[in-house]
Design a protein around this motif. Structure first.
Motif, short mmCIF file in Angstrom:
data_model
loop_
_atom_site.label_atom_id
_atom_site.label_comp_id
_atom_site.label_asym_id
_atom_site.label_seq_id
_atom_site.Cartn_x
_atom_site.Cartn_y
_atom_site.Cartn_z
N PRO A 173 6.11 12.31 7.05
CA PRO A 173 6.54 11.67 8.29
C PRO A 173 6.23 10.18 8.34
CG PRO A 173 5.42 13.74 8.75
CD PRO A 173 5.21 13.45 7.30
N ALA A 174 5.16 9.76 7.65
CA ALA A 174 4.78 8.35 7.62
C ALA A 174 4.35 7.97 6.21
CB ALA A 174 3.64 8.07 8.60
N ALA A 175 4.84 6.83 5.73
CA ALA A 175 4.49 6.36 4.38
C ALA A 175 4.90 4.90 4.26
CB ALA A 175 5.17 7.19 3.31
N THR A 176 4.34 4.22 3.27
CA THR A 176 4.78 2.86 2.98
C THR A 176 6.12 2.91 2.25
OG1 THR A 176 3.72 2.77 0.81
CG2 THR A 176 2.37 2.14 2.73
N PRO A 177 6.88 1.82 2.25
CA PRO A 177 8.14 1.82 1.49
C PRO A 177 7.95 2.20 0.02
CG PRO A 177 8.11 -0.05 2.97
CD PRO A 177 6.74 0.59 3.06
N VAL A 178 6.89 1.70 -0.61
CA VAL A 178 6.65 2.03 -2.02
C VAL A 178 6.40 3.53 -2.18
CG1 VAL A 178 5.01 1.75 -3.93
CG2 VAL A 178 5.83 -0.25 -2.68
N GLU A 179 5.66 4.12 -1.25
CA GLU A 179 5.40 5.56 -1.35
C GLU A 179 6.69 6.37 -1.19
OE1 GLU A 179 0.79 5.53 0.34
OE2 GLU A 179 2.48 5.80 1.73
N TYR A 180 7.56 5.94 -0.29
CA TYR A 180 8.84 6.63 -0.15
C TYR A 180 9.67 6.52 -1.43
CZ TYR A 180 8.57 7.82 4.82
OH TYR A 180 8.23 8.37 6.04
N TRP A 181 9.72 5.32 -2.01
CA TRP A 181 10.48 5.14 -3.25
C TRP A 181 9.86 5.92 -4.40
CZ3 TRP A 181 15.21 3.79 -3.56
CH2 TRP A 181 15.76 2.83 -2.70
N ARG A 182 8.55 5.90 -4.49
CA ARG A 182 7.88 6.61 -5.59
C ARG A 182 8.22 8.11 -5.54
NH1 ARG A 182 2.64 5.41 -4.45
NH2 ARG A 182 2.71 3.50 -5.70
N GLY A 210 10.58 -7.47 -4.84
CA GLY A 210 11.29 -8.05 -3.71
C GLY A 210 12.55 -7.29 -3.33
N TRP A 211 12.85 -6.22 -4.04
CA TRP A 211 14.09 -5.48 -3.79
C TRP A 211 13.85 -4.20 -2.97
CZ3 TRP A 211 19.15 -5.40 -3.52
CH2 TRP A 211 19.85 -4.19 -3.65
N TYR A 212 12.94 -3.38 -3.43
CA TYR A 212 12.84 -2.03 -2.89
C TYR A 212 12.38 -1.98 -1.43
CZ TYR A 212 13.76 -0.31 -7.56
OH TYR A 212 14.36 -0.03 -8.76
N GLY A 213 11.39 -2.79 -1.06
CA GLY A 213 10.92 -2.77 0.33
C GLY A 213 12.00 -3.18 1.32
N PRO A 214 12.56 -4.38 1.18
CA PRO A 214 13.63 -4.80 2.10
C PRO A 214 14.84 -3.88 2.06
CG PRO A 214 12.76 -6.69 0.91
CD PRO A 214 12.16 -5.47 0.28
N ALA A 215 15.21 -3.39 0.89
CA ALA A 215 16.37 -2.51 0.78
C ALA A 215 16.17 -1.23 1.57
CB ALA A 215 16.66 -2.19 -0.69
N LEU A 216 14.97 -0.64 1.48
CA LEU A 216 14.71 0.60 2.21
C LEU A 216 14.76 0.36 3.71
CD1 LEU A 216 13.83 3.61 2.06
CD2 LEU A 216 11.48 2.80 2.33
N ILE A 217 14.14 -0.71 4.19
CA ILE A 217 14.10 -0.98 5.62
C ILE A 217 15.51 -1.24 6.17
CG2 ILE A 217 13.30 -2.65 7.35
CD1 ILE A 217 10.69 -2.83 5.72
N LEU A 225 17.57 4.66 12.02
CA LEU A 225 16.22 5.20 12.04
C LEU A 225 15.21 4.09 12.31
CD1 LEU A 225 16.46 7.63 8.98
CD2 LEU A 225 16.80 8.14 11.41
N ALA A 226 14.03 4.50 12.73
CA ALA A 226 12.98 3.53 13.08
C ALA A 226 12.51 2.78 11.84
CB ALA A 226 11.81 4.25 13.74
N THR A 227 12.31 1.47 11.99
CA THR A 227 11.87 0.64 10.86
C THR A 227 10.61 -0.16 11.17
OG1 THR A 227 13.34 -1.15 11.56
CG2 THR A 227 14.22 0.43 9.97
N ALA A 228 9.98 0.12 12.29
CA ALA A 228 8.74 -0.59 12.62
C ALA A 228 7.63 -0.17 11.67
CB ALA A 228 8.34 -0.29 14.06
N VAL A 229 6.84 -1.14 11.25
CA VAL A 229 5.73 -0.89 10.32
C VAL A 229 4.42 -0.96 11.09
CG1 VAL A 229 4.58 -1.72 8.24
CG2 VAL A 229 7.06 -1.87 8.42
N ASP A 230 3.53 0.03 10.89
CA ASP A 230 2.25 0.02 11.61
C ASP A 230 1.25 -0.90 10.92
OD1 ASP A 230 1.17 1.38 9.42
OD2 ASP A 230 1.23 3.34 10.38
#
Length: 316
Positions: A173-182, A210-217, A225-230
């Motif tokens: 339910p919650a993860a960093t962009p890198v964790e989602y991509w991994r 510089g690609w994966y984080g912005p691309a996912l958001i 979907l929600a894109t706010a980062v805690d």
């Protein structure tokens, strides 16, 4: 899907697909091969994409990965039988060789129609192979006209959107962009017959930070979907549901399609068996010596070779 979010994602994709102002040796080699493909197949080619390890590492001496998006199977292949095979089981993979200024240049050229490419990037597709490739960085080396260029940009934006959707469907339910991509890359590799080592996804993520984080958001925003980062850098996209069975079906379909494509490649890829065992040795350290019979009859030899590779842990 919001138009503003879609426009931002397409802008990010367009910037990544654009050819670099100062191309490296691998990009120059990809351009040379593209010119030769166009000289031979002309109006049958809508666009050519360059992706993969040689692009990432600027390695013109390796086997370049090109995707040729055609206007039609007969327009590209000209003969009806290769056209039929590609219509039934895309893409067809060709081994392309040339003499470059700095030495021999080789490429693995995957061919399918632009329309097939677009269809296989949708979330409902049972074939994960293509959207899993093109959510990663790539370069559009050639487009026949502005319309084709725009279609490829939209298609790659769709690949990212599909990847983002499956990343949050299968992730926590919650993860960093890198964790989602991994997590997603591990799943997509698991849906194929892979020979790469287990740290392949880590190397991909580290190579293009510089690609994966912005691309996912931006892809999540396109999905609404929600894109706010805690405070800890985690996303909470808010995507519910259990998609375990849906992905299990895709995993089975993916491995089956990979086996079928390997069999078809035995007829279309010159030197295919030697290429496969050299790639396995390069990525896993497992060395296989092919007999003359296995080289002459790759389809008949495939079941035994596949069993040996699985036994030795070279493929999953």
């Amino acid at each position: 899907m919001t138009p503003a979010a879609a426009a931002k994602l397409e802008a990010l994709v367009a910037a990544e697909l654009a050819a670099p102002a100062e191309p490296g040796a691998a990009m120059l080699a990809a351009r040379q091969l593209t010119e030769e493909i166009l000289a031979r197949h002309g109006s049958g080619v809508e666009a050519v994409l360059f992706y993969g390890a040689c692009r990432l590492n600027n390695d013109p001496a390796g086997l370049l990965d090109l995707y040729v998006l055609s206007s039609g199977h007969r327009a590209f292949h000209r003969r009806w039988l290769p056209a039929l095979f590609n219509a039934l089981l895309p893409p067809t993979v060709l081994h392309w060789r040339s003499n470059g200024l700095a030495g021999p240049v080789r490429a693995k050229v995957a061919v399918l129609t632009l329309r097939q490419f677009e269809r296989r990037l949708r979330p409902a597709s049972l074939d994960t192979t293509i959207w899993a490739r093109f959510c990663q960085p790539s370069t559009l080396v050639h487009a026949r006209d502005p319309a084709a260029w725009h279609r490829v940009e939209q298609a790659v934006a769709q690949a990212l959107t599909t990847a983002a959707l499956w990343a949050v469907r299968l992730g926590p339910p919650a993860a960093t962009p890198v964790e989602y991509w991994r997590g997603l890359l591990a799943r997509t590799y698991g849906a194929e017959l892979r020979v790469e080592r287990g740290n392949r996804s880590e190397r991909l993520l580290a190579a293009s930070p510089g690609w994966y984080g912005p691309a996912l958001i931006l892809a999540l925003a396109r999905l609404g979907l929600a894109t706010a980062v805690d405070a800890e850098g985690r996303l909470r996209p808010g995507r519910g549901g259990d998609f375990t069975l849906s992905w299990a079906i895709r995993r089975v379909c993916g491995k089956t399609l990979n086996v079928m494509r390997l069999v078809k490649a035995a007829f279309t890829f010159d030197g295919g068996p030697d290429y496969l065992v050299s790639k396995i040795a390069r990525h896993t350290g497992v060395t296989i010596e092919l007999t003359g019979w296995q080289r002459r009859h790759p389809v008949l030899a495939a079941p035994i070779l596949l069993w040996r590779l699985r036994r030795d842990g070279a493929v999953r």
